[in-house]
Design a protein around this motif. Structure first.
Motif, PDB file in Angstrom:
ATOM      1  N   ARG A  37      28.784  45.084  57.159  1.00  0.00           N
ATOM      2  CA  ARG A  37      30.103  44.716  56.651  1.00  0.00           C
ATOM      3  C   ARG A  37      30.106  44.853  55.133  1.00  0.00           C
ATOM      4  NH1 ARG A  37      32.253  38.711  57.764  1.00  0.00           N
ATOM      5  NH2 ARG A  37      30.437  38.270  56.456  1.00  0.00           N
ATOM      6  N   THR A  38      31.181  45.389  54.612  1.00  0.00           N
ATOM      7  CA  THR A  38      31.355  45.543  53.171  1.00  0.00           C
ATOM      8  C   THR A  38      32.542  44.701  52.718  1.00  0.00           C
ATOM      9  OG1 THR A  38      30.491  47.811  53.235  1.00  0.00           O
ATOM     10  CG2 THR A  38      31.801  47.201  51.321  1.00  0.00           C
ATOM     11  N   ILE A  39      32.370  43.998  51.600  1.00  0.00           N
ATOM     12  CA  ILE A  39      33.471  43.246  51.021  1.00  0.00           C
ATOM     13  C   ILE A  39      34.266  44.176  50.110  1.00  0.00           C
ATOM     14  CG2 ILE A  39      34.113  41.278  49.580  1.00  0.00           C
ATOM     15  CD1 ILE A  39      32.934  40.520  52.295  1.00  0.00           C
ATOM     16  N   ALA A  40      35.548  44.337  50.399  1.00  0.00           N
ATOM     17  CA  ALA A  40      36.418  45.156  49.563  1.00  0.00           C
ATOM     18  C   ALA A  40      36.851  44.342  48.352  1.00  0.00           C
ATOM     19  CB  ALA A  40      37.628  45.618  50.364  1.00  0.00           C
ATOM     20  N   THR A  41      36.807  44.960  47.169  1.00  0.00           N
ATOM     21  CA  THR A  41      37.142  44.245  45.938  1.00  0.00           C
ATOM     22  C   THR A  41      38.156  45.033  45.110  1.00  0.00           C
ATOM     23  OG1 THR A  41      35.319  45.254  44.700  1.00  0.00           O
ATOM     24  CG2 THR A  41      34.855  43.180  45.836  1.00  0.00           C
ATOM     25  N   ILE A  42      38.787  44.338  44.206  1.00  0.00           N
ATOM     26  CA  ILE A  42      39.702  44.957  43.255  1.00  0.00           C
ATOM     27  C   ILE A  42      39.314  44.480  41.860  1.00  0.00           C
ATOM     28  CG2 ILE A  42      41.416  43.101  43.447  1.00  0.00           C
ATOM     29  CD1 ILE A  42      43.583  45.295  43.119  1.00  0.00           C
ATOM     30  N   ASP A  43      39.407  45.358  40.885  1.00  0.00           N
ATOM     31  CA  ASP A  43      39.030  45.004  39.512  1.00  0.00           C
ATOM     32  C   ASP A  43      40.086  44.110  38.874  1.00  0.00           C
ATOM     33  OD1 ASP A  43      36.743  46.485  39.724  1.00  0.00           O
ATOM     34  OD2 ASP A  43      37.576  48.280  38.795  1.00  0.00           O
ATOM     35  N   ASN A  44      39.615  43.067  38.207  1.00  0.00           N
ATOM     36  CA  ASN A  44      40.483  42.127  37.509  1.00  0.00           C
ATOM     37  C   ASN A  44      40.266  42.290  36.010  1.00  0.00           C
ATOM     38  OD1 ASN A  44      41.562  39.855  36.214  1.00  0.00           O
ATOM     39  ND2 ASN A  44      41.268  38.555  37.997  1.00  0.00           N
ATOM     40  N   TYR A  45      41.325  42.712  35.295  1.00  0.00           N
ATOM     41  CA  TYR A  45      41.234  42.939  33.854  1.00  0.00           C
ATOM     42  C   TYR A  45      42.049  41.918  33.053  1.00  0.00           C
ATOM     43  CZ  TYR A  45      39.205  47.507  34.926  1.00  0.00           C
ATOM     44  OH  TYR A  45      38.399  48.518  35.385  1.00  0.00           O
ATOM     45  N   TYR A  46      42.491  40.833  33.692  1.00  0.00           N
ATOM     46  CA  TYR A  46      43.366  39.895  33.009  1.00  0.00           C
ATOM     47  C   TYR A  46      42.645  39.084  31.939  1.00  0.00           C
ATOM     48  CZ  TYR A  46      46.690  41.037  36.662  1.00  0.00           C
ATOM     49  OH  TYR A  46      47.539  41.709  37.506  1.00  0.00           O
ATOM     50  N   ASP A  47      41.341  38.872  32.117  1.00  0.00           N
ATOM     51  CA  ASP A  47      40.581  38.111  31.134  1.00  0.00           C
ATOM     52  C   ASP A  47      39.981  39.044  30.093  1.00  0.00           C
ATOM     53  OD1 ASP A  47      41.111  35.781  32.471  1.00  0.00           O
ATOM     54  OD2 ASP A  47      39.318  35.927  33.731  1.00  0.00           O
ATOM     55  N   ILE A  48      39.691  38.488  28.920  1.00  0.00           N
ATOM     56  CA  ILE A  48      39.019  39.249  27.879  1.00  0.00           C
ATOM     57  C   ILE A  48      37.533  39.327  28.204  1.00  0.00           C
ATOM     58  CG2 ILE A  48      38.409  39.264  25.429  1.00  0.00           C
ATOM     59  CD1 ILE A  48      41.028  37.808  24.877  1.00  0.00           C
ATOM     60  N   VAL A  91      34.137  41.287  30.103  1.00  0.00           N
ATOM     61  CA  VAL A  91      33.715  42.100  31.243  1.00  0.00           C
ATOM     62  C   VAL A  91      34.640  41.835  32.437  1.00  0.00           C
ATOM     63  CG1 VAL A  91      31.815  42.620  32.806  1.00  0.00           C
ATOM     64  CG2 VAL A  91      31.334  42.040  30.421  1.00  0.00           C
ATOM     65  N   ARG A  92      35.001  42.888  33.134  1.00  0.00           N
ATOM     66  CA  ARG A  92      35.915  42.768  34.263  1.00  0.00           C
ATOM     67  C   ARG A  92      35.283  41.983  35.396  1.00  0.00           C
ATOM     68  NH1 ARG A  92      35.471  48.961  36.655  1.00  0.00           N
ATOM     69  NH2 ARG A  92      33.367  48.723  37.494  1.00  0.00           N
ATOM     70  N   ARG A  93      36.126  41.440  36.258  1.00  0.00           N
ATOM     71  CA  ARG A  93      35.687  40.767  37.478  1.00  0.00           C
ATOM     72  C   ARG A  93      36.072  41.616  38.686  1.00  0.00           C
ATOM     73  NH1 ARG A  93      37.688  35.950  34.799  1.00  0.00           N
ATOM     74  NH2 ARG A  93      36.006  34.435  34.502  1.00  0.00           N
ATOM     75  N   ASN A  94      35.205  41.635  39.699  1.00  0.00           N
ATOM     76  CA  ASN A  94      35.530  42.243  40.991  1.00  0.00           C
ATOM     77  C   ASN A  94      35.950  41.124  41.928  1.00  0.00           C
ATOM     78  OD1 ASN A  94      32.867  44.332  40.270  1.00  0.00           O
ATOM     79  ND2 ASN A  94      34.934  45.118  40.560  1.00  0.00           N
ATOM     80  N   ILE A  95      37.212  41.098  42.293  1.00  0.00           N
ATOM     81  CA  ILE A  95      37.763  40.035  43.125  1.00  0.00           C
ATOM     82  C   ILE A  95      37.835  40.509  44.577  1.00  0.00           C
ATOM     83  CG2 ILE A  95      39.685  38.448  43.470  1.00  0.00           C
ATOM     84  CD1 ILE A  95      38.229  38.134  40.797  1.00  0.00           C
ATOM     85  N   PRO A  96      37.154  39.826  45.509  1.00  0.00           N
ATOM     86  CA  PRO A  96      37.225  40.221  46.923  1.00  0.00           C
ATOM     87  C   PRO A  96      38.628  39.995  47.504  1.00  0.00           C
ATOM     88  CG  PRO A  96      35.308  38.832  46.505  1.00  0.00           C
ATOM     89  CD  PRO A  96      36.175  38.747  45.287  1.00  0.00           C
ATOM     90  N   TYR A  97      39.047  40.914  48.368  1.00  0.00           N
ATOM     91  CA  TYR A  97      40.340  40.749  49.027  1.00  0.00           C
ATOM     92  C   TYR A  97      40.305  41.064  50.524  1.00  0.00           C
ATOM     93  CZ  TYR A  97      40.879  45.845  48.843  1.00  0.00           C
ATOM     94  OH  TYR A  97      40.703  47.195  49.010  1.00  0.00           O
TER      95      TYR A  97
END
Length: 198
Positions: free
Chosen positions: A58-69, A71-77
């Motif tokens: 199983r793979t967790i699908a993520t989306i990049d979060n650039y809202y914070d100043i 390094v980006r965060r990968n948010i699972p969805y």
């Protein structure tokens, strides 16, 4: 804490090792087949001929979060279930290949058969008519079932090509990949023993 060989050995002796060779795969014959050809393998025979299989991942699908100043965060969805591949030792008449191709006929139409020249030979089937739950069980060497995975709404996505050669005398094998919606895991308790065939 320093490495302690006795602690390591004690843990292995306590919980044991999972060996890769003690498994069984139960693939039911789809109800939608609607035929009784003598050269179609039964679930019991098919289970005995599957010589290797991958347990599903199983793979967790993520989306990049650039809202914070910074390094980006990968948010699972969501979760992505990868196709599962297994290998089958074929019978003399290749009935295992016929089993999965007929299953695919229910999905995409029976246009591979030269005797089927009707208007609906290319029609796509209904999802509920061609998906089946598949069981993968793992055993201890003594035969006790310890782990079971159920693939929910599975179907043969890929029936791979088979290579033949005059230079080889090895048994012919067929590789099949199953697509499925997701899987469920059952532990040693509450497992049904051998009555999938009933």
């Amino acid at each position: 804490m320093p490495f302690n060989i006795n602690r390591f050995s004690g843990e292995i002796n306590n919980s044991g090792l999972a060996h890769s060779g003690y498994f069984e795969v139960f693939i039911p014959r789809p109800i939608s087949f609607g035929f009784s050809s003598s050269n179609i393998v039964e679930p019991q025979g098919l289970a005995a001929r599957i010589d290797s299989i991958d347990l599903p991942g199983r793979t967790i699908a993520t989306i990049d979060n650039y809202y914070d100043i910074g390094v980006r965060r990968n948010i699972p969805y969501g979760a992505i279930y990868q196709d599962l591949t297994f290998s089958i030792i074929c019978s003399e008449d290749l009935r295992e290949k016929e089993f999965f191709e007929k299953w695919q006929d229910v999905i995409v139409g029976n246009h591979r058969n030269e005797n089927t020249m009707v208007g609906n030979q290319y029609d796509i089937g209904y999802y509920d008519d061609y998906t089946e739950d598949v069981l993968i069980s793992r055993f201890r060497p003594g035969g006790q079932r310890t782990y079971q995975i159920k693939l929910i709404e599975a179907y043969p996505k890929i029936v791979n090509a088979m290579s033949m050669s005059w230079e080889s005398t090895e048994a012919l094998k067929l590789s099949v990949s199953l697509g499925f919606r997701y899987h469920k895991i059952q532990q040693a308790t509450n497992l049904r023993i051998r009555n999938e065939y009933e």
